[in-house]
Design an enzyme around this catalytic site. Structure first.
Site, PDB file in Angstrom:
ATOM      1  N   ASP A 289       0.863  -1.167   0.000  1.00  0.00           N
ATOM      2  CA  ASP A 289       0.000   0.000   0.000  1.00  0.00           C
ATOM      3  C   ASP A 289       0.916   1.237   0.000  1.00  0.00           C
ATOM      4  OD1 ASP A 289      -2.144   1.689  -0.017  1.00  0.00           O
ATOM      5  OD2 ASP A 289      -3.203   0.728   1.620  1.00  0.00           O
TER       6      ASP A 289
HETATM    7  C1  NOJ Z   1      -4.093   3.884   0.047  1.00  0.00           C
HETATM    8  C2  NOJ Z   1      -5.251   2.947   0.206  1.00  0.00           C
HETATM    9  O1  NOJ Z   1      -5.183   2.290   1.456  1.00  0.00           O
HETATM   10  C3  NOJ Z   1      -5.321   1.897  -0.891  1.00  0.00           C
HETATM   11  O2  NOJ Z   1      -6.518   1.178  -0.751  1.00  0.00           O
HETATM   12  C4  NOJ Z   1      -5.214   2.526  -2.234  1.00  0.00           C
HETATM   13  O3  NOJ Z   1      -5.320   1.542  -3.241  1.00  0.00           O
HETATM   14  C5  NOJ Z   1      -3.894   3.275  -2.335  1.00  0.00           C
HETATM   15  N1  NOJ Z   1      -3.855   4.312  -1.318  1.00  0.00           N
HETATM   16  C6  NOJ Z   1      -3.679   3.895  -3.712  1.00  0.00           C
HETATM   17  O4  NOJ Z   1      -4.550   4.935  -3.903  1.00  0.00           O
END
Ligand code: NOJ
Length: 742
Positions: A289
């Site tokens: 993430d």
């Molecule tokens: C953080 C989020 O937790 C995740 O779900 C997402 O895909 C990413 N950012 C990218 O935007």
């Protein structure tokens, strides 16, 4: 030496794949492996690390790319994928840099959070789950993939398959609720929808299962907080939906931000290698993430960039989202001898396979089509599908004296409340490139549905402000009407990432507004727009009708009007329990009995002094404009050994005046086992249309696998003895019989 190792590895892969797939598939896979090995053999260490690097762009509201500080990196072959850039022109420009200006011409992946629609926005995922309709959910993901791929994207960061039993956590909106069985079916449906049958088809995109693992169980519901849970709970409740998505063929998996029992998911070999790859056989790649590798430092398990990169790559991470740590540290770590180049090669192999499977080596511009960008988004068919999905997602929570549906000949409707005409809030969180100015509000939907009716609108108050200045106007509107529609709930930003709440009541003075409207004595129906279970006991006690509409998407207003007018008979069922108060959280239907189950006559039994134990609305609950009656359960046999299936049959009758869909739900309980089992567990369901006055017989088949659980010694399987089966229209289903597994 190196080429010898490569050859051996290649041979193993070829033999392994040959052992378990069809001849055509085998030769396709062989070709892919040969292609990839050849490519890897030409790559420098820096180019390999480049493939393991993902950077974000930034777009403005007009769809122009306003930050792309990775362009030089792309041309040096030091980036493998880009996200948050969309639009055919933008993507074509970056892809051209990758394939025309680099030595090895390796195409980029382009990702985005396409969560519940791309331009045509469907209801939020929790709402879609309330439809209990995996086929329709698959269609929703299909439309999202078609639209996203029409604008150059080939990868979505979805589905989120995190189970959550804590509505304080704002991202509960993005999952499929509290139950592993329902959520697993939905996870599979979403993967099928995004990836389709043929990954090289330009209308399909790669899915990314997230957030691995257990992100939905943060302590006290606070975003990004630690998760501490038993391995039994992890394996029985939280892991199944991720596994279902992996089994369905999801190409990528994203790590979670949280630590699990002290080990950050991004540093967890247990999760990323032991479970995901060794137990489940996942063949795709793992991406972190956003900046998760960097976050290993504040987590307190890494001292700096080198350490964090080494720990995560060794745990099983293949691609670094946005930290830039792999890019700056990995090659150095290999040169120092801290990380084996074979580990890097394996990660690159996994990433290149996904690019190959998407057909990007054949045609890097496969997803770039100006014609499709023009013609394939927000089509009338897509908008109609979004409207249908929204109708199916709505849950009728209360309907005293059949206040709903509202007659078409009604003279005056007062539409009151801060969510009645708030275009911005119709789409909910994670609305990708959805344009809220195109969303249909509830007020607009009702005006279109009731052209002959006088509709008086009053906002009444803002969503979270404390001013009551507009109350008098709202009360006057109510007094002049035959019926009031009160649109209450949360703003879109109040759920989603970083949107935990401790108080789950209606924000601001909305309940006080409802109290004032109630005093007028006018019949009122509340339409809730929100992203999580709210604590709405007062509404339930005082307002005759309540429709849970969630955040219903671009066509939301029309869909709510369809339901209010009875053009669609509501069929949604709650995929998550609605507590009475936040103090009951976590509250879910499949709890254990305890050694002292509640007995009102005995103080020393499991209960609260100041609240009932039971929730306001149970899992699986939802009303219809008609009513269903269940017959007695019939079993094909009352003893079974597992060599055959057991058949469970029940008759369901539509007793009312409307045709309607019912979700017939089957729950099991194992009353005596080596480990205390939940009081009920959903094991099967069927959604079916039953015309008014007619009956349908529903038969479920259960196998020994459906009885399996993690036993005392943590082996997975059934235990002999009695099983109780319950069938009905929600998790309190009262038709019950027992059978014996021998
Ligand atoms: C953080 C989020 O937790 C995740 O779900 C997402 O895909 C990413 N950012 C990218 O935007």
């Amino acid at each position: 030496m190196r080429s010898g190792k490569t050859f051996l590895l290649l041979l193993t892969i070829v033999l392994l794949t040959a052992a378990c797939s069809s001849p055509a598939k085998q030769s396709g896979e062989r070709e892919m492996e040969v292609f990839i090995e050849e490519l890897i053999s030409k790559m420098t260490l820096e180019e390999k690390v480049g493939q393991m690097t993902l950077f974000a762009g930034h777009m403005d509201q007009t769809g122009a790319m306003v930050r792309a500080d990775f362009e030089e990196d792309i041309q040096l072959g030091q980036v493998g994928a880009i996200f948050n850039v969309y639009g055919e022109k933008n993507i074509r420009k970056l892809q051209e840099m990758a394939v025309n200006n680099t030595r090895l011409r390796i195409p980029l992946l382009f990702g985005l959070d396409v969560i519940h629609g791309y331009r045509t926005i469907f209801p939020v995922p929790l709402a879609e789950a309330a439809s209990w309709d995996p086929e329709m959910i698959e269609k929703s993901a299909r439309v999202a993939a078609q639209e996203a791929s029409a604008e150059g994207l080939n990868w979505t960061f979805a589905p989120m398959t995190d189970i959550s039993r804590d509505p304080r956590w704002g991202r509960i909106v993005e999952g499929a609720g509290e139950d592993p069985f329902l959520a697993s079916l939905i996870a599979r449906a979403r993967v099928r929808g995004f990836q389709g049958e043929d990954l090289r088809d330009a209308t399909t995109i790669a899915a990314c299962v997230k957030h691995f693992a257990a992100y939905g169980a943060p302590q006290a519901g606070r975003e990004y907080h630690s998760v501490d849970m038993s391995e039994r709970m992890l394996r029985e409740v939280y892991l199944p939906p991720y596994k279902a998505a992996v089994d369905e063929g999801a190409l990528t998996v994203m790590t979670a931000f949280n630590d699990l029992n002290g080990i950050p998911a991004t540093a967890s070999r247990f999760l990323l290698t032991d479970i995901l790859r060794n137990e489940w056989g996942f063949k795709g790649f793992v991406v972190t993430d956003y900046t998760s590798i960097l976050e290993l430092i504040p987590h307190g398990v890494a001292s700096g960039e080198l350490d964090a990169s080494e720990i995560s790559v060794k745990a099983g991470v293949d691609m670094d989202m946005q930290a830039g740590y792999f890019q700056s540290a990995l090659a150095h770590l290999v040169k120092l001898g801290a990380v084996d180049e074979m580990t890097i090669d394996e990660a690159v192999r996994r990433i290149l396979r996904v690019k190959y499977q998407l057909g990007l080596f054949e045609d890097p511009f496969r997803y770039c089509s100006p014609e499709r960008e023009q013609n394939d988004v927000m089509t009338p068919e897509n908008l109609e599908a979004a409207r249908e999905m929204a109708r199916k997602s709505m849950v009728l929570l209360k309907n005293e004296n059949d206040l709903l549906p509202l007659s078409k000949s009604i003279k005056t409707i007062a539409v009151i409340g801060p969510l009645a005409d708030s275009q911005k809030d119709m789409l909910g969180s994670w609305a990708a490139t959805g344009d809220w100015t195109k969303a249909v509000t509830l007020l607009e939907g009702l005006k279109a549905k009731y052209p002959e009716t006088t509709i008086i609108y009053s906002m009444g108050c803002t969503i979270d402000g404390d001013s009551k200045a507009l109350f008098a106007e709202a009360v006057s509107a109510a007094k002049r009407s035959d019926v009031v529609i009160l649109a209450l709930g949360e703003a879109a930003w109040m759920s989603g990432e970083a949107a935990s709440r401790t108080d789950l009541g209606l924000p601001g003075v909305q309940q006080e507004l409802a109290e004032e409207i109630h005093k007028t004595g006018k019949p009122a129906a509340v339409v809730l727009l929100n992203g999580r279970p709210l604590t709405i006991s007062w509404l339930n006690d005082n307002i005759p009708a309540i429709l849970e509409a969630w955040f219903p998407g671009t066509m939301g207003g029309h869909a709510v009007a369809d339901v209010l007018a009875g053009d669609y008979n509501p069929s949604g069922k709650l995929p998550v329990t609605f507590p009475r108060n936040a103090g009951q959280i976590p509250i879910f239907y499949s709890a254990r009995n305890t050694g002292r189950p509640f007995n009102p006559d005995s103080k020393y039994t499991s209960h609260y002094l100041d609240s009932p134990n039971d929730p306001l609305y149970v899992f699986g609950y939802g009303l219809s404009y008609t009513s269903f009656e269940y017959g007695e359960i019939k079993l094909s046999q009352d003893k079974f050994t597992g060599s055959e299936n057991i058949e469970i049959t029940i008759n369901v009758s539509n007793m009312g005046k409307f045709d309607g869909e019912e979700v017939v739900q089957l729950y099991l309980h194992d009353p005596l086992a080596s480990v205390a089992r939940p009081v009920r567990e959903l094991k099967a369901f069927r959604k079916l249309l039953i015309p008014s006055g007619q009956s349908r017989e529903v038969t479920f088949n259960l196998s020994a696998d459906d009885l399996a659980f993690y036993r005392l010694d943590m082996t997975f399987g059934p235990e002999k003895g009695e099983y109780r089966v319950f069938v009905g229209g929600n998790s309190l289903a009262d038709k019950a019989v027992s059978f014996w597994f021998e």
